[in-house]
Each structure stands twice: as structure tokens, then as C-alpha cells.
Design a protein around this motif. Structure first.
Motif, PDB file in Angstrom:
ATOM      1  N   SER A 282       0.753  -1.223   0.019  1.00  0.00           N
ATOM      2  CA  SER A 282       0.022   0.223  -0.173  1.00  0.00           C
ATOM      3  C   SER A 282       0.892   1.257  -0.138  1.00  0.00           C
ATOM      4  O   SER A 282       0.612   2.170  -0.709  1.00  0.00           O
ATOM      5  CB  SER A 282      -0.758  -0.363   1.047  1.00  0.00           C
ATOM      6  OG  SER A 282       0.100   0.255   2.244  1.00  0.00           O
ATOM      7  N   GLU A 283       1.760   1.244   0.835  1.00  0.00           N
ATOM      8  CA  GLU A 283       2.618   2.357   0.690  1.00  0.00           C
ATOM      9  C   GLU A 283       3.770   2.890  -0.014  1.00  0.00           C
ATOM     10  O   GLU A 283       4.065   3.422  -0.296  1.00  0.00           O
ATOM     11  CB  GLU A 283       3.089   2.475   2.573  1.00  0.00           C
ATOM     12  CG  GLU A 283       2.238   2.563   3.742  1.00  0.00           C
ATOM     13  CD  GLU A 283       1.696   3.593   3.198  1.00  0.00           C
ATOM     14  OE1 GLU A 283       1.820   4.467   2.556  1.00  0.00           O
ATOM     15  OE2 GLU A 283       0.250   3.418   4.007  1.00  0.00           O
ATOM     16  N   GLU A 284       4.396   1.824  -0.615  1.00  0.00           N
ATOM     17  CA  GLU A 284       5.472   1.622  -1.292  1.00  0.00           C
ATOM     18  C   GLU A 284       5.044   2.069  -3.103  1.00  0.00           C
ATOM     19  O   GLU A 284       5.714   2.046  -3.816  1.00  0.00           O
ATOM     20  CB  GLU A 284       6.659   1.113  -1.349  1.00  0.00           C
ATOM     21  CG  GLU A 284       7.696   1.191  -2.015  1.00  0.00           C
ATOM     22  CD  GLU A 284       8.584   1.933  -1.647  1.00  0.00           C
ATOM     23  OE1 GLU A 284       9.388   2.617  -2.681  1.00  0.00           O
ATOM     24  OE2 GLU A 284       8.617   2.528  -0.253  1.00  0.00           O
ATOM     25  N   LEU A 285       3.889   0.496  -2.461  1.00  0.00           N
ATOM     26  CA  LEU A 285       3.207   0.309  -4.249  1.00  0.00           C
ATOM     27  C   LEU A 285       2.373   0.685  -5.008  1.00  0.00           C
ATOM     28  O   LEU A 285       1.841   0.650  -5.971  1.00  0.00           O
ATOM     29  CB  LEU A 285       3.490  -1.621  -4.623  1.00  0.00           C
ATOM     30  CG  LEU A 285       4.872  -2.379  -4.353  1.00  0.00           C
ATOM     31  CD1 LEU A 285       4.786  -3.165  -4.451  1.00  0.00           C
ATOM     32  CD2 LEU A 285       5.947  -1.555  -4.650  1.00  0.00           C
ATOM     33  N   ASP A 286       1.689   1.459  -3.774  1.00  0.00           N
ATOM     34  CA  ASP A 286       0.849   2.840  -4.186  1.00  0.00           C
ATOM     35  C   ASP A 286      -0.446   1.371  -4.842  1.00  0.00           C
ATOM     36  O   ASP A 286      -1.569   1.555  -5.250  1.00  0.00           O
ATOM     37  CB  ASP A 286       1.000   3.518  -5.345  1.00  0.00           C
ATOM     38  CG  ASP A 286       1.483   4.689  -4.321  1.00  0.00           C
ATOM     39  OD1 ASP A 286       1.673   4.375  -3.829  1.00  0.00           O
ATOM     40  OD2 ASP A 286       2.731   4.780  -5.730  1.00  0.00           O
ATOM     41  N   LEU A 287      -0.542   0.066  -4.003  1.00  0.00           N
ATOM     42  CA  LEU A 287      -1.734  -0.530  -4.341  1.00  0.00           C
ATOM     43  C   LEU A 287      -2.903  -0.386  -3.523  1.00  0.00           C
ATOM     44  O   LEU A 287      -2.535  -0.723  -2.070  1.00  0.00           O
ATOM     45  CB  LEU A 287      -1.035  -2.156  -4.362  1.00  0.00           C
ATOM     46  CG  LEU A 287       0.177  -2.734  -5.136  1.00  0.00           C
ATOM     47  CD1 LEU A 287      -0.168  -3.791  -4.767  1.00  0.00           C
ATOM     48  CD2 LEU A 287      -0.362  -2.260  -6.340  1.00  0.00           C
ATOM     49  N   GLU A 288      -4.408  -0.810  -4.131  1.00  0.00           N
ATOM     50  CA  GLU A 288      -4.992  -0.703  -3.684  1.00  0.00           C
ATOM     51  C   GLU A 288      -5.817  -1.735  -2.784  1.00  0.00           C
ATOM     52  O   GLU A 288      -4.787  -3.214  -2.741  1.00  0.00           O
ATOM     53  CB  GLU A 288      -7.201  -0.866  -4.827  1.00  0.00           C
ATOM     54  CG  GLU A 288      -7.038   0.325  -5.579  1.00  0.00           C
ATOM     55  CD  GLU A 288      -6.846   2.001  -5.073  1.00  0.00           C
ATOM     56  OE1 GLU A 288      -8.059   1.740  -4.025  1.00  0.00           O
ATOM     57  OE2 GLU A 288      -6.381   2.906  -5.379  1.00  0.00           O
ATOM     58  N   GLN A 289      -6.666  -1.731  -1.786  1.00  0.00           N
ATOM     59  CA  GLN A 289      -6.839  -2.135  -0.694  1.00  0.00           C
ATOM     60  C   GLN A 289      -7.319  -3.879  -1.265  1.00  0.00           C
ATOM     61  O   GLN A 289      -6.997  -5.025  -0.775  1.00  0.00           O
ATOM     62  CB  GLN A 289      -7.915  -1.589  -0.336  1.00  0.00           C
ATOM     63  CG  GLN A 289      -8.485  -3.176   1.509  1.00  0.00           C
ATOM     64  CD  GLN A 289      -7.306  -2.850   2.514  1.00  0.00           C
ATOM     65  OE1 GLN A 289      -6.449  -2.483   2.071  1.00  0.00           O
ATOM     66  NE2 GLN A 289      -6.840  -4.140   3.654  1.00  0.00           N
ATOM     67  N   ALA A 342       5.969   0.019  -8.897  1.00  0.00           N
ATOM     68  CA  ALA A 342       4.518   1.117  -8.189  1.00  0.00           C
ATOM     69  C   ALA A 342       3.931   0.818  -9.485  1.00  0.00           C
ATOM     70  O   ALA A 342       4.101   1.130  -9.935  1.00  0.00           O
ATOM     71  CB  ALA A 342       4.712   2.066  -7.675  1.00  0.00           C
ATOM     72  N   GLY A 343       2.107   0.549  -8.602  1.00  0.00           N
ATOM     73  CA  GLY A 343       1.836   1.027  -9.271  1.00  0.00           C
ATOM     74  C   GLY A 343       1.485  -0.099  -9.785  1.00  0.00           C
ATOM     75  O   GLY A 343       0.057  -0.191 -11.096  1.00  0.00           O
TER      76      GLY A 343
END
Length: 449
Positions: A282-289, A342-343
Motif C-alpha cells: 500500500s505505501e511503497e507500491l500504491d496498491l488498492e486494498q 509501483a502501481g
């Protein structure tokens, strides 16, 4: 006694052992739902939201008059449950070995835990104290029950069977975790379609884990048998003294203690990866829950195949070599995780797949390997120390992860720092002469180990 009578008795004994093994598998099927749905997915965010609802204007709740930031309440409750478990497990383990009556103690721990989990249905409004109490009781009971459950392994499986039996137990647990998690996610994500509020859907998911645990625990409690053992002095000492006595006894088996040290190190790395992977995502790769929850589910599914596959490898190469191979694989997974873009959720799912394939097998084979190193008649007592290593000592990894992030400001550096646990664990385990350790413990040495 004739040869035919001996063969019949041996066949009957083997059939009874297989019946116990099948019952033993079902306990993992029963209790693993708690670890997956309750601890890993639903309870942390929900209990935190309940605590925040009850917080004052500065964001603090005040259990027993002590100011606690609402966002920390869940973590503190988990920590307190570990302390309770560490105090209780040595007492219960010694009592189980002294009396030989593991099954009533296993039943008591299982139903205390299942009852506390089912009681989470009533966790709403501002009842954060109720949630904390139920979490402490359920988590401590789960630890005690798992210690007793694990201690059955050397009694229900011959030495050459233990890798396969242990692996099947883990596979049953991961399969149940995945099955119930799918049902829970359907209910949670489509709660409006079922006419439920989000809060009610979460409470049903929490309570259903307790009902599942209690219902399926009936099967192992019917099939497992008690085995009486002679009384030993000091088994009624308080928890810390009992644990100290167990560790002193282990000093007479330094190779067993050496394995436990290696396990403590690399298992600390495993537990930290499990607990921090979602933070990294969530914090480093900006992935959704939703991506993170899907990755948890993928890990559960592939851990079934991984546990069974590594169990088969152990039959060919031995448990020690297979565990060493799994530690090398963990190192490779973490190194690959450092470079994830990321992403892009696809690559995170690839990482989750790698974790799932080595997770179940490394845990299952570590358990079976340790079962060979336990002196006969001290199964529950020694497995209390093993369970404390599993659940109560996994703090160095999160500390290193947090410190690395604090010093570098990078979660990539933090996740890479965990490689140290797998490398050191590899070295420590490689130095343990397992065959000699089994002989020193007074157990027969399997052909492949």
C-alpha cells in the motif's frame, strides 16, 4: 503369539494411527480460519475504527485510565495476548505431559478461543474494550491450542511419516482459510446486496470464524487419543519458572536448542514478511486494498500446493535440505520484491505467488523436523517453547523493518533488510547435525531427514 496375530495387531495399529491423523488434520481446518479472516484481514481495521469512534478529541482512548492512541489499540492488544500466551503455554504444556490428558486441555483452549471469536459479533458502537478483551482471549487460546495440537505429531505419526503428515495439516489449514475468506469477501464486498451495513457484514465474518472453529473442532476431539505419562517434578511451577525449567532441560539437548534458535531466526523473517507485505504494497507500491486482499487469498491457495509439494520433496531429499532450499527461495523472493515497480498489481501477485509456494512448506517441515528432536514424554512441554518461538518472539523482524524505514525513508530498503533473517537462519540450520540430534533426543532416525 502367531505371525498372523502380530500382523493383524500391526494393521489395526496402523489403521488407528491413520484415523487419528485424519482427525488431527481437521483441527488445522477448524482453527486456521481465525488466523486468516479474523487476524489477517478483518479485525485490525474494524477494531481500530471502533476505538476511533470511542476516542476523545485528541484521538486517544483510555483503557483502565491509560491514554492509548486509538490507532495503536489493536497492536497493543495483540502484544498483550502474546504475553498472556507466553505465561500460560509452559504451564499447560507441562500439565499435558504430566497427566497425559492433552485432549481435554485442547478442547478447553479451542472452545475458549472459538467462543471469544464468536463473541466478536457484539463488537459495535464504541465497545473497543470488549474487542480488545475478546482478541486477547482468542489469540492466547489459539496459541495454547496450537501448542497442544502440534505436540500430538510425534505421537500419531511414525518418524518416516511426519513430513507428509505435517504438510497435509498445513495444507488443510490453508485450504480452509482460503475457502472461508472467499465467502467472507463476497459477503463484505456485496453487503448492500444482502441488505447489511458494512459493520454488520464484518461482525458476521468475525463471528462465523468462531462458529467454524468450534464446529470442526469436534472431529479431532473425537478421534485423537490421550496417552498417559508419568508425573515429573516441577510441572506445577508458575509459567515463567516452568518455561525456564524447560529451557534448562533443553540445555541437556544442545542440538535441539540449536535447531530452535535457527527456527526462531528464520521464522521471525517469515512472520515479518507476512505482517509487513500489505504495508509494503500500500505505501511503497500504491496498491488498492482490494489488490492486497486478493494477494492474501492467492497466498492461501498456493500455500496448499506449496505445503504438499515441499512435503514430497522432503521424501526424496530430506526435511532439512528442503527447508534450507525454502530459505534460499525466501531470499530470492525478497530480493525480487525490492525491484517491484509501483502501481502494477500483476507483479505484486507474482510476489504473493512466490510467498505462497514456500510459506506452507517451510512451516510444515520445520514442525515435523522439530518433532524428531523432542525427547519422548516431553512433547507438549517442548512444543510450548516452539510455539513461543513461533508467536512470542517475532519482534526483531518488525523492529529491523521499522528502523530501516526510519533511517532510509524507503520501504524497499526495509523489505530487503529482512534477507538477513533468512541468511542467518540458513547458516544456523545448516550447522545442526540433525541425525545426531535425533539420536541424542532418544528417537529413531528416519532414513530420509
Amino acid at each position: 503369539m502367531g505371525t498372523g496375530t502380530v500382523r493383524t495387531a500391526a494393521a489395526d495399529e496402523a489403521a488407528e494411527r491413520r484415523r487419528e491423523q485424519r482427525g488431527w488434520y481437521v483441527y488445522d481446518w477448524a482453527c486456521s480460519v481465525y488466523s486468516t479472516s479474523v487476524l489477517t484481514v478483518f479485525l485490525g481495521p474494524y477494531l481500530t475504527s471502533v476505538a476511533e469512534e470511542a476516542a476523545d478529541a485528541d484521538g486517544f482512548v483510555h483503557p483502565l485510565g491509560v491514554p492509548v492512541r486509538a490507532g495503536s489499540f489493536f497492536a497493543y492488544s495483540v502484544s498483550l495476548s502474546v504475553i498472556v500466551a507466553v505465561l500460560v503455554m509452559p504451564l499447560v504444556g507441562a500439565a499435558a505431559d504430566r497427566s497425559g490428558r492433552k485432549k481435554p486441555l485442547l478442547g478447553a483452549a479451542a472452545y475458549v478461543g472459538a467462543g471469544a471469536t464468536a463473541g466478536m459479533f457484539f463488537l459495535d458502537g464504541e465497545r473497543y474494550l470488549l474487542g480488545g478483551l475478546l482478541l486477547i482471549v482468542a489469540n492466547a487460546a489459539q496459541s495454547v491450542a496450537m501448542m497442544l495440537y502440534n505436540s500430538y505429531l510425534p505421537q500419531i505419526a511414525a518418524p518416516e511419516e511426519r513430513d507428509a503428515v505435517s504438510s497435509r495439516g498445513w495444507a488443510f489449514g490453508y485450504a480452509a482459510g482460503a475457502l472461508v475468506l472467499v465467502a467472507n469477501l463476497v459477503l463484505y464486498l456485496a453487503h448492500d446486496s444482502f441488505g447489511l451495513s458494512e459493520s454488520m457484514a464484518v461482525r458476521i465474518c468475525l463471528a462465523s470464524a468462531g462458529l467454524w472453529w468450534g464446529a470442526f473442532a469436534l472431529i479431532p476431539l473425537r478421534r485423537l487419543r490421550d496417552r498417559r505419562a508419568p508425573a515429573r517434578e516441577g510441572a506445577t511451577a508458575p509459567g515463567p519458572r516452568r518455561l525456564a525449567a524447560t529451557l534448562r532441560d533443553m540445555r541437556r539437548h544442545p542440538l535441539t536448542l540449536g535447531f530452535l534458535l535457527a527456527y526462531l531466526v528464520y521464522n521471525d523473517g517469515i512472520q515479518t514478511v507476512i505482517s509487513q507485505a500489505s504495508v509494503y504494497g500500500s505505501e511503497e507500491l500504491d496498491l488498492e486494498q482490494s489488490t492486497l486482499i486478493g494477494a492474501v487469498l492467492l497466498v492461501q491457495v498456493l500455500a496448499v500446493a506449496g505445503a504438499l509439494a515441499l512435503g514430497r520433496l522432503a521424501r526424496t531429499y530430506g526435511a532439512k535440505r528442503t527447508v534450507l532450499g525454502s530459505l534460499a527461495a525466501w531470499t530470492a523472493v525478497l530480493a525480487a520484491g525490492y525491484f517491484l515497480p509501483a502501481g502494477e498489481p500483476v507483479w505484486f501477485f507474482v510476489l504473493a505467488a512466490g510467498i505462497g509456494l514456500v510459506l506452507g512448506g517451510s512451516q510444515a517441515l520445520s514442525r515435523s523436523l522439530f518433532s524428531h528432536l523432542v525427547p519422548p514424554g516431553k512433547e507438549a512441554e517442548y512444543f510450548s517453547a516452539y510455539e513461543i518461538s513461533d508467536r512470542g518472539m517475532s519482534w526483531l523482524g518488525p523492529l529491523l523493518f521499522g528502523l530501516t524505514y526510519q533511517l532510509t525513508g524507503s520501504y524497499r530498503e526495509a523489505i530487503l533488510s529482512l534477507v538477513a533473517f533468512f541468511l542467518l537462519g540458513f547458516v544456523l540450520l545448516a550447522r545442526v547435525p540433525v541425525r545426531r540430534a535425533i539420536g541424542d533426543a532418544g528417537n529413531p532416525v528416519p532414513e530420509k531427514i
